[in-house]
Enzyme design. Structure first.
Site, PDB file in Angstrom:
ATOM      1  N   GLY A  71       0.822  -1.206   0.000  1.00 47.71           N
ATOM      2  CA  GLY A  71       0.000   0.000   0.000  1.00 47.71           C
ATOM      3  C   GLY A  71       0.848   1.245   0.000  1.00 47.71           C
ATOM      4  N   TYR A 155      -6.235   8.468  -0.943  1.00 47.73           N
ATOM      5  CA  TYR A 155      -5.977   7.334  -0.052  1.00 47.73           C
ATOM      6  C   TYR A 155      -7.302   6.775   0.489  1.00 47.73           C
ATOM      7  CZ  TYR A 155      -3.987   4.512   3.692  1.00 47.73           C
ATOM      8  OH  TYR A 155      -3.644   3.461   4.515  1.00 47.73           O
TER       9      TYR A 155
END
Ligand code: NAI
Length: 286
Positions: A71, A155
């Site tokens: 990530g 995000y």
């Protein structure tokens, strides 16, 4: 002993999960940009295809589980990379791995979401829908319109999209019905290089002032414990859940938002599911 793929295995939580699995005697196929069994850049289509091909070759068409920990954190100017890694880096690989997961007996999948999904404002719903459909360009355009906050919005949008994508798939016949348990873990701040880089950035003071009732950050080892539980037979009854482990931020900010009674708009769906339930006493499959 099983065979598990772990993305983001070179650092932070993914590394802690990979270490624990290996310590327990399992085979781990780590995927990352460096220091991994499969070196692949999940921010590109070519990289994702490489990861898929290499992992399927290494596992011989059978996977006991998968953990998607690769990530990228919020960052200005890299909205596209964030959504490619955080969404497509899980969804495209998961679709490709599904037959190998179904070939195992009771495979388990854990995907990393985030508590930013419930604590970030201004996330455009249309961008989330686009991302769930794998349509990155229009999603990125919508996210970039949130001038000044497009990094955190990218995000949060990526993590909402990947979490909802998992919940939709998790309950289906070809997932739950094939014995695969697909769940999401949503951490708050965990002390890893990702968090450290945010603390060191120009927005570090905002990150520090983010409310965490537990008054401490999580550790990668604590998160690895939860993941190991979600990969074990203890998770046979866990399907499509988002497990929030965040020191209390979500409970503080969204105290009364959940649980809430079934809304009227969900009743047709419930009636349809009840209508399709078998009449022979068997547990229904949807
Ligand atoms: P980390 O930065 O320590 O590890 C992430 C790993 O992903 C790294 O090894 C990195 O090389 C890999 N990665 C990044 N871009 C990649 C790419 N293009 N292709 C392949 N691999 C790539 O991060 P951490 O903290 O361990 O994060 C794990 C997961 O947990 C991430 O999905 C993150 O969004 C999520 N998360 C983390 C939180 C935290 O406070 N640490 C809070 C909430 C969610």
């Amino acid at each position: 002993m099983g065979v598990y793929v772990v993305t983001g295995a070179a650092s932070g939580i993914g590394a802690a999960v990979a270490d624990r699995l290996r310590l327990d005697g399992h085979t781990v196929i780590g995927v990352d940009l460096h220091d991994a069994d499969v070196i692949a850049d999940l921010s590109t289509g070519v990289g994702r295809r490489t990861a898929i091909g290499e992992v399927l070759k290494a596992c011989g068409g059978r996977l006991d589980g998968a953990v998607f920990a690769a990530g990228l954190g919020p960052g200005k100017g890299r909205e596209r990379m964030i959504v490619e890694v955080n969404v497509l880096g899980a969804t495209e690989l998961l679709d490709a791995f599904r037959p190998a997961l179904a070939a195992a007996d009771g495979a388990k999948v854990v995907v990393f979401g985030s508590n930013s999904t419930t604590s970030t404002p201004l996330v455009p719903r249309r961008a989330i829908r686009r991302l769930m459909a794998g349509d990155v360009d229009p999603a990125v355009r919508q996210i970039r319109r949130r001038v000044g906050v497009s990094g955190p919005v990218a995000y949060a949008a990526s993590k909402v999209a990947v979490s909802l994508w998992c919940r939709e798939r998790a309950v289906r016949k070809d997932w739950a019905g094939a014995g695969i348990r697909l769940n999401v873990i949503a951490p708050g701040p965990v002390m890893t290089p990702l968090l450290q880089s945010q603390l060191d950035s120009s927005t570090g003071s905002q990150v520090r002032s983010f409310p965490v009732p537990a008054r401490q950050y999580g550790t990668p080892e604590q998160l690895a414990d939860w993941v190991l539980m979600m990969l074990s037979p203890s998770a046979d009854f866990l399907v499509g859940s988002v497990i929030v482990i965040d020191g209390g931020t979500e409970a503080l900010l969204r105290t009364r938002d959940w649980p809430r009674p079934l809304p009227l708009r969900a009743i047709p769906r419930m009636l349809w599911a009840m209508y399709r339930a078998p009449r022979d006493g068997q547990v229904a499959q949807y």
